[in-house]
Design an enzyme around this catalytic site. Structure first.
Site, PDB file in Angstrom:
ATOM      1  N   GLY A 233      -7.092   5.269   5.434  1.00 30.76           N
ATOM      2  CA  GLY A 233      -6.523   6.186   4.456  1.00 30.76           C
ATOM      3  C   GLY A 233      -6.921   7.635   4.684  1.00 30.76           C
ATOM      4  O   GLY A 233      -7.981   7.941   5.237  1.00 30.76           O
TER       5      GLY A 233
ATOM      6  N   GLU B  61       0.812  -1.210   0.000  1.00 33.79           N
ATOM      7  CA  GLU B  61       0.000   0.000   0.000  1.00 33.79           C
ATOM      8  C   GLU B  61       0.851   1.267   0.000  1.00 33.79           C
ATOM      9  O   GLU B  61       0.389   2.344   0.405  1.00 33.79           O
ATOM     10  CB  GLU B  61      -0.932  -0.011   1.214  1.00 33.79           C
ATOM     11  CG  GLU B  61      -1.875  -1.206   1.232  1.00 33.79           C
ATOM     12  CD  GLU B  61      -2.682  -1.276   2.511  1.00 33.79           C
ATOM     13  OE1 GLU B  61      -3.574  -0.419   2.692  1.00 33.79           O
ATOM     14  OE2 GLU B  61      -2.431  -2.165   3.333  1.00 33.79           O
TER      15      GLU B  61
ATOM     16  N   ASP C  94     -15.201  -2.131   8.554  1.00 41.07           N
ATOM     17  CA  ASP C  94     -15.852  -2.509   7.298  1.00 41.07           C
ATOM     18  C   ASP C  94     -16.880  -3.603   7.556  1.00 41.07           C
ATOM     19  O   ASP C  94     -16.624  -4.545   8.322  1.00 41.07           O
ATOM     20  CB  ASP C  94     -14.807  -3.001   6.291  1.00 41.07           C
ATOM     21  CG  ASP C  94     -13.832  -1.898   5.896  1.00 41.07           C
ATOM     22  OD1 ASP C  94     -14.208  -0.721   5.979  1.00 41.07           O
ATOM     23  OD2 ASP C  94     -12.699  -2.224   5.501  1.00 41.07           O
TER      24      ASP C  94
ATOM     25  N   ARG D 202     -11.497   2.568  11.174  1.00 39.08           N
ATOM     26  CA  ARG D 202     -12.601   2.361  10.229  1.00 39.08           C
ATOM     27  C   ARG D 202     -12.974   0.894  10.231  1.00 39.08           C
ATOM     28  O   ARG D 202     -12.122   0.028  10.038  1.00 39.08           O
ATOM     29  CB  ARG D 202     -12.203   2.794   8.814  1.00 39.08           C
ATOM     30  CG  ARG D 202     -13.409   2.970   7.878  1.00 39.08           C
ATOM     31  CD  ARG D 202     -13.009   3.097   6.428  1.00 39.08           C
ATOM     32  NE  ARG D 202     -12.604   1.800   5.891  1.00 39.08           N
ATOM     33  CZ  ARG D 202     -11.395   1.532   5.409  1.00 39.08           C
ATOM     34  NH1 ARG D 202     -10.455   2.463   5.385  1.00 39.08           N
ATOM     35  NH2 ARG D 202     -11.113   0.333   4.949  1.00 39.08           N
TER      36      ARG D 202
ATOM     37  N   TYR E 173      -9.144   2.935  -4.611  1.00 37.33           N
ATOM     38  CA  TYR E 173      -8.194   4.024  -4.806  1.00 37.33           C
ATOM     39  C   TYR E 173      -8.134   4.558  -6.234  1.00 37.33           C
ATOM     40  O   TYR E 173      -7.248   5.324  -6.567  1.00 37.33           O
ATOM     41  CB  TYR E 173      -6.802   3.576  -4.344  1.00 37.33           C
ATOM     42  CG  TYR E 173      -6.787   3.233  -2.870  1.00 37.33           C
ATOM     43  CD1 TYR E 173      -7.064   4.208  -1.920  1.00 37.33           C
ATOM     44  CD2 TYR E 173      -6.519   1.947  -2.444  1.00 37.33           C
ATOM     45  CE1 TYR E 173      -7.058   3.908  -0.562  1.00 37.33           C
ATOM     46  CE2 TYR E 173      -6.512   1.639  -1.086  1.00 37.33           C
ATOM     47  CZ  TYR E 173      -6.785   2.623  -0.157  1.00 37.33           C
ATOM     48  OH  TYR E 173      -6.783   2.321   1.176  1.00 37.33           O
TER      49      TYR E 173
ATOM     50  N   GLU F 200     -13.623  -6.359   9.308  1.00 40.69           N
ATOM     51  CA  GLU F 200     -12.308  -6.045   9.869  1.00 40.69           C
ATOM     52  C   GLU F 200     -12.318  -4.615  10.387  1.00 40.69           C
ATOM     53  O   GLU F 200     -13.180  -3.806  10.042  1.00 40.69           O
ATOM     54  CB  GLU F 200     -11.203  -6.218   8.832  1.00 40.69           C
ATOM     55  CG  GLU F 200     -11.312  -5.298   7.634  1.00 40.69           C
ATOM     56  CD  GLU F 200     -10.165  -5.509   6.644  1.00 40.69           C
ATOM     57  OE1 GLU F 200      -9.001  -5.333   7.051  1.00 40.69           O
ATOM     58  OE2 GLU F 200     -10.440  -5.849   5.481  1.00 40.69           O
TER      59      GLU F 200
END
Length: 312
Positions: free
Chosen positions: A277, A17, A255, A253, A214, A271
């Site tokens: 980001g 990443e 999900d 965050r 992205y 997760e």
């Protein structure tokens, strides 16, 4: 806050990443400069990072790294040893949350619903399926949907999966296998223990993979998500509870997948991301904006929390 403090924005590194991290880091640094911070340094992490930090002597590090070693506790442990305050979660939380299987062990006993899964050796996939199709295969400790494969009866992976077919089995010795949860892709950001909003993610092609996350234009973000209020409240409560149970700091965050045919029982947490980001397409800044928090203010809040933690 004293805007003369030296802030080192740690970004880049060598994970899968890297490019996303560089974009996050540049955005953070630019936002700080625009808000009057006079001593901001961007540091692209390499193996000499401890020496560079010793030279720079930061008052605080904004951790804009994604994936390993910036999200798995390695960098957090180094910064702890050096006595440098940093944004986002600490060592213990990072070690747990990066590992999807250990995260289940922490959260499921406290009533947080997650898909039942098991670790499988990649080599075994060439002999038989680990569970009934459809199912999901993902690396145990990668983020941003890196290396995720959805295996269905109609998939072109073969049955069993072909040894020469491209997929995560070619890059990881072991994988987490989980039943596929049909329905909606949703996410909830938590800032300093408060859930911000629910966003539904609608990929225009395929599923919400790394490219969809992205690449501009590949995914529609619906924020706030157009879902029933009780489902949104339940999801936000679950995300805030996971944030607290894991000991997350700053922003996280969570999900989710939601099978709307099952109502509240169809909400599954997939997760928890401890280093979400901070790019123009990222979900935490988007949800903060919905709550009236600008990108620059969000960055400052994360720094303020890091400095307060050191003082505490």
């Amino acid at each position: 806050m004293n805007k003369d403090l030296r802030v080192v924005v740690l970004m880049g590194g060598w994970s899968s990443e890297r490019e996303v991290s560089l974009t996050s880091g540049r955005g953070v640094a630019n936002a700080l400069r625009e808000r009057g911070w006079s001593n901001v340094v961007e540091l692209d992490m390499d193996r000499n990072v401890a020496h560079r930090l010793e030279e720079l002597k930061p008052d605080v590090v904004f951790n804009a790294l994604h994936g390993t070693p910036g999200e798995d506790g390695t960098v957090q442990g180094m910064l702890d040893l050096m006595g440098i305050p940093y944004t986002h979660s600490g060592l213990e939380t990072s070690v747990i949350a990066i590992d999807k299987e250990i995260t289940k062990m922490v959260l499921v006993p406290h009533g947080i619903r997650m898909p039942a899964g098991k670790i499988v050796e990649s080599e075994s996939l060439f002999r038989e399926d680990p569970m009934a199709r459809p199912y999901v295969l993902k690396p145990v400790n990668e983020g941003s949907s890196v290396g995720v494969a959805i295996v269905t009866d109609e998939s072109n992976y073969g049955s069993p999966i072909g040894r020469d077919v491209e997929g995560p089995w070619k890059h990881f010795d072991s994988l987490l296998a989980e039943p596929f949860v049909k329905g909606h892709e949703l996410t909830v950001a938590v800032l300093n223990d408060e859930a911000l909003a629910v966003t539904e993610l609608k990929p225009k092609v395929g599923f919400y993979d790394y490219d969809s996350k992205y690449t501009d234009g590949l995914t529609e973000h619906v924020c706030p998500a157009q879902i029933p209020d009780d489902i949104a409240r339940s999801m936000m409560g679950m995300a805030a509870k996971a944030h607290r149970l894991l000991g997350c700091r700053g922003a996280s965050r969570s999900d989710f997948r939601w099978d709307d045919e099952l109502g509240e029982a169809g909400i599954f947490l997939l997760e928890v991301n401890t280093q979400p980001g901070m790019t123009p397409l990222s979900l935490v800044p988007e949800q903060a904006k919905v709550r009236g928090i600008s990108y620059g203010e969000l960055v400052e809040r994360l720094i303020e929390e890091a400095l307060a933690r050191k003082k505490g």
